[in-house]
Design a protein around this motif. Structure first.
Motif, PDB file in Angstrom:
ATOM      1  N   TYR A   1       2.237  -6.931  -6.831  1.00 40.82           N
ATOM      2  CA  TYR A   1       3.462  -6.522  -6.125  1.00 40.82           C
ATOM      3  C   TYR A   1       4.689  -7.153  -6.788  1.00 40.82           C
ATOM      4  O   TYR A   1       5.709  -6.489  -6.990  1.00 40.82           O
TER       5      TYR A   1
ATOM      6  N   LYS B   1      11.455  -6.356   4.715  1.00 43.64           N
ATOM      7  CA  LYS B   1      12.336  -6.966   3.707  1.00 43.64           C
ATOM      8  C   LYS B   1      12.001  -6.486   2.302  1.00 43.64           C
ATOM      9  O   LYS B   1      12.870  -6.389   1.448  1.00 43.64           O
ATOM     10  N   GLY B   2      10.710  -6.287   2.041  1.00 48.29           N
ATOM     11  CA  GLY B   2      10.285  -5.814   0.728  1.00 48.29           C
ATOM     12  C   GLY B   2      10.661  -6.757  -0.397  1.00 48.29           C
ATOM     13  O   GLY B   2      11.062  -6.324  -1.467  1.00 48.29           O
TER      14      GLY B   2
ATOM     15  N   SER C   1       4.328 -10.863   6.299  1.00 47.76           N
ATOM     16  CA  SER C   1       4.425  -9.437   6.583  1.00 47.76           C
ATOM     17  C   SER C   1       3.398  -9.019   7.642  1.00 47.76           C
ATOM     18  O   SER C   1       3.697  -8.247   8.563  1.00 47.76           O
TER      19      SER C   1
ATOM     20  N   THR D   1       0.830  -1.215   0.000  1.00 47.83           N
ATOM     21  CA  THR D   1       0.000   0.000   0.000  1.00 47.83           C
ATOM     22  C   THR D   1       0.862   1.262   0.000  1.00 47.83           C
ATOM     23  O   THR D   1       0.665   2.165  -0.814  1.00 47.83           O
ATOM     24  N   THR D   2       1.820   1.303   0.926  1.00 53.88           N
ATOM     25  CA  THR D   2       2.670   2.487   1.079  1.00 53.88           C
ATOM     26  C   THR D   2       3.479   2.717  -0.196  1.00 53.88           C
ATOM     27  O   THR D   2       3.661   3.850  -0.634  1.00 53.88           O
TER      28      THR D   2
HETATM   29  N1  LIG Z   1       9.340   0.445  -2.145  1.00 52.34           N
HETATM   30  C1  LIG Z   1       9.008  -0.768  -1.750  1.00 52.34           C
HETATM   31  N2  LIG Z   1       9.426  -1.848  -2.454  1.00 52.34           N
HETATM   32  C2  LIG Z   1       9.099  -3.100  -2.057  1.00 52.34           C
HETATM   33  N3  LIG Z   1       8.369  -3.382  -0.945  1.00 52.34           N
HETATM   34  C3  LIG Z   1       7.929  -2.342  -0.227  1.00 52.34           C
HETATM   35  C4  LIG Z   1       8.221  -1.001  -0.581  1.00 52.34           C
HETATM   36  N4  LIG Z   1       7.638  -0.194   0.332  1.00 52.34           N
HETATM   37  C5  LIG Z   1       7.023  -0.991   1.234  1.00 52.34           C
HETATM   38  N5  LIG Z   1       7.214  -2.289   0.905  1.00 52.34           N
HETATM   39  C6  LIG Z   1       6.790  -3.473   1.650  1.00 52.34           C
HETATM   40  O1  LIG Z   1       5.365  -3.563   1.676  1.00 52.34           O
HETATM   41  C7  LIG Z   1       4.960  -4.176   2.912  1.00 52.34           C
HETATM   42  C8  LIG Z   1       4.048  -3.239   3.662  1.00 52.34           C
HETATM   43  O2  LIG Z   1       2.843  -3.166   2.961  1.00 52.34           O
HETATM   44  P1  LIG Z   1       1.732  -2.083   3.343  1.00 52.34           P
HETATM   45  O3  LIG Z   1       2.264  -0.755   2.958  1.00 52.34           O
HETATM   46  O4  LIG Z   1       0.554  -2.534   2.534  1.00 52.34           O
HETATM   47  O5  LIG Z   1       1.509  -2.162   4.820  1.00 52.34           O
HETATM   48  C9  LIG Z   1       6.230  -4.467   3.685  1.00 52.34           C
HETATM   49  O6  LIG Z   1       6.627  -5.793   3.296  1.00 52.34           O
HETATM   50  P2  LIG Z   1       7.552  -6.749   4.179  1.00 52.34           P
HETATM   51  O7  LIG Z   1       6.974  -6.799   5.555  1.00 52.34           O
HETATM   52  O8  LIG Z   1       7.512  -8.077   3.467  1.00 52.34           O
HETATM   53  O9  LIG Z   1       8.925  -6.146   4.134  1.00 52.34           O
HETATM   54  C10 LIG Z   1       7.174  -3.416   3.118  1.00 52.34           C
HETATM   55  O10 LIG Z   1       8.542  -3.690   3.308  1.00 52.34           O
END
Ligand SMILES: Nc1ncnc2c1ncn2[C@@H]1O[C@H](COP(=O)(O)O)[C@@H](OP(=O)(O)O)[C@H]1O
Ligand SMILES: CCc1ccc(OS(=O)(=O)O)cc1
Length: 264
Positions: A194, A259-260, A139, A52-53
């Motif tokens: 994703y 971890k992303g 996550s 989402t972020t």
């Molecule tokens: N630029 C980016 N590239 C890849 N993953 C990202 C990212 N920004 C956020 N995320 C990952 O998206 C997840 C959070 O999702 P949301 O924003 O929906 O809460 C987290 O995953 P992980 O916990 O697997 O690292 C976060 O690290």
């Protein structure tokens, strides 16, 4: 004592139509369902922990034509009202959206059957990001460990059962993704993954640019790819949740930007 009671309340999840949501959201349900969407609203839709972020930062960078300084104007949680969000006495997501000038970008984790009807009636644009179930579950588990206003997830084995049976906030991953997938050809939906965003961010960002009716130079696109990388966003206080107090998000337990990665 008052704080303990308030925290205890926030820990509660209650059901609407069989879907668990935060108690304060359920208390505010009538306001949420009567939310008045506008035809030029763009709604970012995700199951929790699906990126989402990440997609919010991409959309904002596109809206700001790649101007990094403009995207630093506020933390990401404040840039796009979260329509079902309620944490009194703060203004609710609906209240924030109502005071925002158009064209608005909003966000939600709601499954299709709980979305305020005005979004369908106004044929709004929906930008859905899906992430594979396993990585979402991992996550979400770590998020519930570090989020002090969510129920403790228990052991991994216990959480596995909780997640698979959909007894988490916003319900079953399977029903959520299936619900949005099924309506994608009847409404204006851009359905992204994703894993595709990880593999070829430029290509997926270009799809978002087109969907938003914009056109950006190649150099701006490259800048957006760079600025929205995991490494950049992890260091960016406007996206990494470092401004959220520890009694809500304890990042010493697990970082928000963890971890992303996508599983092989
Ligand atoms: N630029 C980016 N590239 C890849 N993953 C990202 C990212 N920004 C956020 N995320 C990952 O998206 C997840 C959070 O999702 P949301 O924003 O929906 O809460 C987290 O995953 P992980 O916990 O697997 O690292 C976060 O690290
Ligand atoms: C009910 C669990 C939950 C999940 C996600 C939340 O917010 S956010 O997506 O991280 O902004 C809040 C509560």
């Amino acid at each position: 004592m008052a704080l303990t009671t308030e925290l205890g309340r926030q820990l509660q999840l209650r059901e609407v139509g069989g879907i668990l949501l935060q108690a304060a959201t359920v208390d505010n349900w009538s306001e949420i369902q009567h939310f008045e969407a506008k035809p030029d609203d763009l709604l970012i839709c995700t199951y929790p922990k699906s990126g989402t972020t990440w997609i919010q930062e991409i959309v904002d960078m596109i809206e700001q034509n790649g101007d990094v300084a403009k995207c630093q104007r506020a933390i990401i949680q404040h840039r796009h009202p979260f329509i079902e969000w309620a944490r009194p006495p703060q203004p609710s997501g609906v209240e924030k959206a109502n005071t925002m000038p158009s064209p608005r970008t909003l966000r939600t984790h709601l499954p299709t059957q709980l979305l305020p009807p005005s979004f369908w009636e106004n044929n709004c644009k929906f930008l859905y990001v899906a992430r594979n179930a396993k990585d979402c579950m991992v996550s979400y588990y770590h998020f519930q460990r570090m989020n002090q206003v969510l129920p403790d997830p228990g052991t991994w084995e216990e959480y596995f059962e909780t997640f698979i049976s959909g007894k988490v906030g916003w319900g079953s991953w399977f029903d959520h993704v299936k619900g949005w997938w099924e309506i994608k050809d009847r409404y204006q939906v851009l359905f992204l993954f994703y894993e595709d965003m990880k593999r070829d961010p430029k290509c997926e960002i270009q799809k978002v640019v087109q969907f938003m009716g914009k056109s950006l130079d190649e150099t701006v696109l490259d800048e957006i790819v760079q600025e929205t990388s995991f490494e950049k966003m992890k260091e960016n206080p406007m996206t990494n949740r470092s401004t959220v107090p520890k009694f809500i998000l304890d990042q010493s337990i697990s970082p928000f930007m963890r971890k992303g990665e996508d599983s092989p």
